[in-house]
Design an enzyme around this catalytic site. Structure first.
Site, PDB file in Angstrom:
ATOM      1  N   ASP A 368       0.684  -1.069  -0.024  1.00 40.06           N
ATOM      2  CA  ASP A 368       0.140   0.126  -0.141  1.00 40.06           C
ATOM      3  C   ASP A 368       0.780   1.211   0.099  1.00 40.06           C
ATOM      4  O   ASP A 368       0.676   2.219  -0.610  1.00 40.06           O
ATOM      5  CB  ASP A 368      -0.932  -0.015   1.280  1.00 40.06           C
ATOM      6  CG  ASP A 368      -1.788  -1.166   1.274  1.00 40.06           C
ATOM      7  OD1 ASP A 368      -1.181  -2.156   1.138  1.00 40.06           O
ATOM      8  OD2 ASP A 368      -2.834  -1.016   2.097  1.00 40.06           O
ATOM      9  N   GLU A 495      -6.333 -10.350  -4.642  1.00 39.70           N
ATOM     10  CA  GLU A 495      -6.139 -11.465  -3.811  1.00 39.70           C
ATOM     11  C   GLU A 495      -7.404 -12.356  -3.835  1.00 39.70           C
ATOM     12  O   GLU A 495      -7.386 -13.455  -3.050  1.00 39.70           O
ATOM     13  CB  GLU A 495      -6.311 -11.115  -2.400  1.00 39.70           C
ATOM     14  CG  GLU A 495      -5.123 -10.144  -2.040  1.00 39.70           C
ATOM     15  CD  GLU A 495      -4.841  -9.778  -0.602  1.00 39.70           C
ATOM     16  OE1 GLU A 495      -5.746  -9.891   0.209  1.00 39.70           O
ATOM     17  OE2 GLU A 495      -3.504  -9.412  -0.317  1.00 39.70           O
ATOM     18  N   LYS A 607     -10.795  -8.971  -6.422  1.00 37.19           N
ATOM     19  CA  LYS A 607     -11.240  -8.393  -5.222  1.00 37.19           C
ATOM     20  C   LYS A 607     -10.984  -6.855  -5.475  1.00 37.19           C
ATOM     21  O   LYS A 607     -11.401  -6.046  -4.900  1.00 37.19           O
ATOM     22  CB  LYS A 607     -10.254  -8.890  -4.157  1.00 37.19           C
ATOM     23  CG  LYS A 607     -10.548  -8.496  -2.602  1.00 37.19           C
ATOM     24  CD  LYS A 607      -9.259  -9.044  -1.846  1.00 37.19           C
ATOM     25  CE  LYS A 607      -9.680  -8.423  -0.478  1.00 37.19           C
ATOM     26  NZ  LYS A 607      -8.423  -8.933   0.577  1.00 37.19           N
ATOM     27  N   GLN A 608      -9.989  -6.706  -6.422  1.00 37.72           N
ATOM     28  CA  GLN A 608      -9.258  -5.549  -6.794  1.00 37.72           C
ATOM     29  C   GLN A 608      -8.605  -5.331  -8.045  1.00 37.72           C
ATOM     30  O   GLN A 608      -8.332  -6.294  -8.843  1.00 37.72           O
ATOM     31  CB  GLN A 608      -8.292  -5.187  -5.581  1.00 37.72           C
ATOM     32  CG  GLN A 608      -7.155  -6.085  -5.540  1.00 37.72           C
ATOM     33  CD  GLN A 608      -6.669  -6.342  -4.130  1.00 37.72           C
ATOM     34  OE1 GLN A 608      -6.948  -7.152  -3.123  1.00 37.72           O
ATOM     35  NE2 GLN A 608      -5.693  -5.106  -3.723  1.00 37.72           N
TER      36      GLN A 608
END
Ligand code: BGC
Length: 775
Positions: A368, A495, A607-608
């Site tokens: 991140d 993920e 998920k992303q």
């Protein structure tokens, strides 16, 4: 889950006007104060008697952790052995108030008025209330609290109470309470640690008039911590010291005043934390005394002024102005303020997924930092960006060790999640397998070099990290029978898909990384032979390594599906069954809390952002039509269950011309914590998403890209806004970009000369010609 709160839409603050137990847990996060080291959740000085599960009175120190062995019922070689988790440390902000024999408690008696405000310009949390006790005593209480941005060890409180309809005994009990615990892990993998009970053991306690200090030790990590407070009261009072609580770990200074109606009583309280992560043990107490004495000398008001100056400077460089959209303006500044509060800046600490506002993700640092948060600091407050990089350099020896554990003869592998540098990820499919962390770190160094041209940094630290981490790609990759370079058995950013071959993002970032490492080596060998010889000797670079990197990069397999004409997320993704979105009830999201990982992994569901993130980071490697097709495809299979997702979709939507989508995704990110859209902000803010808001403006709407050092813009203006404006530190200059309908204005605020492009057209600014208006 706490109820959501709506604050008035104000550009420079958040304000609550009711004391609400239903939203209390969430408010504690939103009103948290921090300075990159100390984090005080926004709990009240007087404590809280609301229902169980509606509060977490946390105090955290970035990077101050306890370790615990990770127990695997079925062990395997090389799994992470030790977890490190950020500790809840003594609560030093306590001030209990008694009016004769009645204790002030906003949930008893009547709260006649209540207002609490966190002001982003002053950095002060102010609360003003008026209360009538069950027996009819009426008081006004005004308090201010700050965590110093200029002294990482210090916080301060000014607490004022005025009896409004009585004269009589008023008692103020200032405490430091060492009997604190962390949250225990439940079923949500994003919350809590496995340890229960108290992690800090009492070593010593000291009390003198106005001064209390607790010395404690962590049992496993072996750190010592001194939590100290000094209080100050003017006028006539009696003072006593008391020791209370489990093991006498609660130290109190008890001030008793014969109060007069209408006359304010003021208590100033200064608190400090010093640990042996920073200093030798013998120095902790003397340093605490010195910090507190200096603070008391200055007084609260002077500290508040210092804080305001610091923030004035911050906003001068970092402010993003959005006019015509109050909700976004508030969200944007709230996010920027919290980022500043969260980022470690001493080279030993970093920025955790929840900053210092809560225990979610245990205070761990992830990718991140590099991919989401780093750009904000790089372009707004470069000195913090540099200290984030220093942190990674400090972790290089452990990353080398980890590489050996993972059977790589050479190189360094950074941990997926950590505090002090060891791999803390107990679930390797979505942890250690995310080897892309190495490329993410290299990417941030590349960005840093392009924005600062800080050659000293490269020679001292950067080159060593980039070269060592690049080697890992040679350790895990291999040529297939067709001569393509493959990276197998890794997990990409998404993920919900794990342990795959040739994850597009990973391979493309590895290619960037290998080429970057090779260029550094080739350039330094030419331009700085002595420095290069030193670095090469340090990492024992073999003559054939650089050509091997170039070759692997040139032959890197980057999966592309000819039929769909999109980049495939990995070798198998597009062949999997698409998740049954229509048949999934709303309450089954996030999927990770409702389905076994294998069920999720078997499907096409993200998920992303994964490929979509590559479209941003490696922008020039894609054709515009590819970007649009990739976006269209992956949007349909992405849940955005991770808070790291919407900002990236917003940016790419803006680039491919989906202005409404860009705005909607941006809106989700900008107010993710303020509106608690993920339902877990009570466990801490989402720092990556917060920084994603900044990227949404700069990279998204303003279309900024930096490719091999060349900066370009392609601004658009959402129809909901009148204008927006932001500033960037670039190559020693400070540039202001202001976008209005049909017009962009670039102003060189500092620096001699800066060149970039605007919609493909070259722009050159200089001190003598510092503004350009373009259509
Ligand atoms: C995301 C990761 C992220 C982590 C910490 C997870 O939910 O999938 O990409 O690093 O949260 O923010």
């Amino acid at each position: 889950m706490p109820s959501k709160h709506t604050y008035p839409l104000e550009p420079w603050c958040i304000r609550e006007t009711a004391f609400d137990t239903a939203s209390h847990f969430l408010d504690e996060t939103l009103f948290a104060l921090g300075n990159g080291y100390i984090g005080l959740r926004g709990t009240h000085e007087e404590g809280y008697t609301g229902p169980a599960g509606t509060s977490l009175d946390g105090t955290y120190l970035n990077g101050f952790y306890e370790s615990e062995a990770i127990h695997y019922p079925e062990a395997a070689y090389g799994l992470a052995k030790t977890n490190q988790f950020m500790l809840n440390v003594p609560n030093a902000k306590g001030i209990a108030l008694w009016l004769e024999d009645e204790r002030f408690d906003p949930l008893q008696g009547t709260l006649n008025s209540y207002e609490r405000m966190l002001d982003f310009r002053t950095g002060v949390l102010r609360r003003v209330l008026e209360w009538t006790s069950p027996q009819g005593r009426r008081v006004a209480i005004a308090s201010r609290r700050l965590v110093s941005m200029t002294d990482k060890h210090l916080f301060a409180i000014e607490y004022e109470v005025t009896p409004l309809n009585f004269s009589g005994k008023v008692v103020l009990v200032s405490s430091v309470d060492g009997a604190v615990k962390n949250l225990e892990a439940g079923d949500d993998p994003r919350v809590g640690s496995a340890i229960s009970g108290q992690s800090l053991a009492l070593v010593d306690a000291e009390q003198a008039p106005h001064f209390s200090a607790l010395t404690q030790r962590t049992v496993n990590s072996g750190f010592q911590l001194v939590s100290a407070v000094q209080t100050e009261m003017r006028g006539v009072f009696e003072l006593a010291q008391r020791r209370d609580g489990a093991d006498g770990q609660r130290l109190e200074q008890v001030y008793t005043v014969a109060a007069m109606q209408g006359e304010a009583i003021r208590l100033n309280k200064y608190g400090s934390y010093h640990s042996s992560r920073d200093y030798p043990e013998a120095e902790l107490l003397p340093r605490a005394r010195a910090t507190l004495a200096a603070a008391a000398d200055k007084g609260f008001r002077a500290l508040a002024q210092e804080q305001e100056h610091y923030l004035a400077d911050f906003w001068q460089h970092a402010d993003v102005e959005i006019s015509g959209d109050d909700a976004l303006q508030q969200g944007m500044r709230f996010n920027q303020f919290h980022l500043l509060q969260s980022a470690g800046r001493d080279g030993k600490t970093n920025i955790s997924a929840k900053g210092v506002t809560g225990e979610g993700y245990e205070g761990h640092y992830f990718w991140d930092t590099e991919i989401y948060i780093f750009p904000f600091f790089l372009y707004s407050k470069p000195e913090i960006a540099k200290s984030l990089l220093e942190y990674r350099y400090a972790g290089l020896p452990l990353a080398r060790e980890r590489a050996r554990q993972m059977s790589h003869a050479k190189g360094a592998l950074y941990p997926w999640r950590t505090i002090a540098g060891v791999e803390c990820s107990a679930y390797y499919p979505a942890g250690t397998a995310q080897y892309h962390i190495n490329a993410d770190i290299a990417y941030s160094i590349k960005l840093y070099m392009e924005a600062t041209r800080d050659e000293d940094y490269l020679l001292q630290y950067g080159a060593e990290i980039v070269l060592e981490t690049a080697r890992i790609w040679m350790g895990i990759g291999a040529y297939d029978r067709a001569g393509r370079y493959c990276i197998n058995e890794v997990t990409g950013p998404d993920e919900y898909t794990a342990l795959v071959n040739n994850n597009y993002y990973t391979n493309a970032m590895a290619r960037m990384h290998l080429n970057f490492a090779a260029s550094i080596a080739e350039r330094l060998a030419q331009e700085q032979p002595e420095a290069f010889a030193r670095i090469a000797a340090l990492v024992q670079l073999d003559a054939d390594e650089v050509p091997q990197w170039r070759r692997a990069a040139a032959r890197m397999l980057l999966p592309y599906d000819e039929a769909l004409q999109i980049h495939a997320q990995d070798d198998s993704f597009l062949d999997k069954k698409v998740w049954d979105f229509a048949g999934t009830p709303k309450e089954h999201y996030p999927l990770l809390l409702n389905y076994h990982p294998l069920v999720i992994y078997r499907h096409q569901v993200c998920k992303q952002a994964d490929v979509v993130l590559a479209l941003l980071l490696l922008s020039d490697e894609f054709k515009p039509e590819d970007k649009r097709r990739d976006f269209d495809y992956y949007e349909k299979v992405t849940t955005h269950d991770s808070s790291l997702s919407s900002c990236i979709f917003s940016i790419i939507a803006a680039e491919v011309g989906y202005q409404d989508k860009a705005y909607d995704y941006f809106m989700e990110t900008a107010r993710l914590d303020l509106d608690d859209t993920h339902g877990n902000t009570h466990y801490g803010v989402h720092t990556a998403a917060m920084a994603g808001t900044w990227m949404g403006v700069a990279y998204g709407f303003a279309g900024m890209r930096v490719v091999d050092g060349a900066v370009r813009f392609a601004p658009t203006l959402p129809k909901q806004w009148r204008h927006y404006q932001f500033k960037l530190h670039l190559q020693g200059c400070l540039l202001q970009v202001r976008v209005e309908a049909g017009r962009t204005e670039y102003t060189l605020l500092h620096g001699d000369a800066l060149a970039f492009s605007h919609r493909g057209q070259p722009v050159a600014l200089s001190a003598g010609d510092y503004v350009k208006e373009l259509a």
